[in-house]
Scaffold this active site. Structure first.
Site, short mmCIF file in Angstrom:
data_model
loop_
_atom_site.label_atom_id
_atom_site.label_comp_id
_atom_site.label_asym_id
_atom_site.label_seq_id
_atom_site.Cartn_x
_atom_site.Cartn_y
_atom_site.Cartn_z
N LYS A 110 -14.27 -3.62 8.26
CA LYS A 110 -14.44 -4.31 6.97
C LYS A 110 -13.38 -5.38 6.76
CE LYS A 110 -11.04 -1.98 4.52
NZ LYS A 110 -10.00 -2.50 3.62
N TRP A 120 0.83 -1.20 0.00
CA TRP A 120 0.00 0.00 0.00
C TRP A 120 0.87 1.25 0.00
CZ3 TRP A 120 -3.76 1.88 -2.11
CH2 TRP A 120 -4.63 2.85 -1.58
#
Length: 335
Positions: A194, A14
């Protein structure tokens, strides 16, 4: 845009995708890469030796640094993009005076273990860092699609919307659309939750549940997450942005469904019979949903929200519950 010196702490997938976005936007960056050998490799071959290896950089736009202190001193905007379990080690040696006047962007999608707090709370506790100078960078997006320049969306959150919009401009490219809101706390908790649900979706896949079950599972997970965020809103006395926007529901969907999702992959291995340790070794990357499940359970002791899905996933990961039996119990509570 007013010139700013941007620094990135982290060198995983990321962080590498974020570095690509910012340098593609013609910005020069300071980039902390912990191991000098990796810096040497990157400088010679122009790509990360371990992550997104097909993504090549114009290294003339990158000032590689192996000391976090140097990066903080030389940067106006500091992007923290390391797994939550590595936050404390990554910021070791930094003191409050070094962060004065800086803006920090969190690209972290987890709760800091042991403390059970989000990054902004840790920065306040350890460095007296103001929430007004703190921003979050969330999806829905995957590093692999960003690296491939497939259209992706980034959501920036900050207390001051005008300042947040200015921050977001450093990340606009032909393949990145940006959105802004002021729900700094809500988006972080959504980003944590999530990952837990995506891990559960992976377990379901490993147990050979089909798409019909998975759609019902995710719909119920979305509802459970909404209840969690509502309770946090009441506890923190803050307003939450419309829940069905992309940073909430969209990020949940892509993390549960995408083959790029490391949490889904981790869960899939658990569903197929891997132990947690074996799945960690096989994945060789951090699945934030694993530690997040424990942290959310601890945080929820104060809120007492009914979280049957997270509770079942926590039981599998931390208490040794049989995945098949746990999902049988989940079947009975889905609506």
């Amino acid at each position: 845009m007013e010139p700013k010196k941007i620094g990135i702490i982290g060198s995983g997938s990321w962080a590498t995708a974020i570095a690509k976005i910012v340098t593609d936007n013609n910005q020069t960056i300071n980039w902390w890469v912990r191991q000098v050998a990796n810096i040497d490799y990157f400088t010679k071959r122009h790509h990360n030796p371990h992550y997104l290896r097909n993504t090549y950089f114009d290294v003339s736009k990158i000032n590689f640094l192996s000391e976090v202190k140097q990066l903080v001193a030389q940067s106006d905007i500091i992007i923290i993009a390391v797994p939550s379990i590595h936050i404390e080690a990554s910021l070791n040696g930094i003191d409050e005076s070094m962060l004065k006047g800086k803006q920090i962007i969190s690209a972290v999608k987890g709760v800091i273990p042991k403390h059970n707090i989000l990054l902004h709370e840790f920065l306040k506790k350890e460095f007296n860092f103001s929430l007004e100078q703190y921003y979050t960078l969330l999806g829905p997006s995957h590093a692999e699609e960003v690296a491939a320049e497939q259209l992706s969306y980034l959501t920036f959150s900050g207390i001051d919307l005008k300042a947040t919009e200015l921050i977001s401009k450093f990340f606009e490219t032909e393949y990145i659309n940006v959105r802004v809101n002021n729900d700094v706390i809500g988006v972080q908790y959504a980003g944590v939750a999530k990952n837990i649900y995506a891990l559960g979706a992976g377990i379901a896949h490993g147990l050979e549940y089909g798409d019909n079950f998975l759609s019902v599972f995710i719909a119920n997970a979305a509802n459970e997450m909404q209840q969690l965020l509502k309770s946090i809103k009441q506890q923190e006395k803050v307003d939450l942005v419309t829940y069905d926007s992309s940073v909430y529901l969209g990020d949940l969907l892509v993390t549960c469904y995408s083959l790029h999702s490391r949490n889904r992959t981790f869960g899939n291995m658990i569903g197929k019979g891997y132990s947690v340790r074996a799945a960690e070794l096989e994945l060789n990357m951090v699945a934030e949903g694993y530690n997040a499940s424990k942290c959310i359970m601890a945080i929820n002791k104060n809120n007492q929200v009914a979280l049957p899905i997270i509770t079942a996933i926590y039981g599998i990961l931390w208490e040794g519950h049989d995945p098949a039996e746990a999902f049988k119990s989940i079947e009975n509570i889905l609506v």
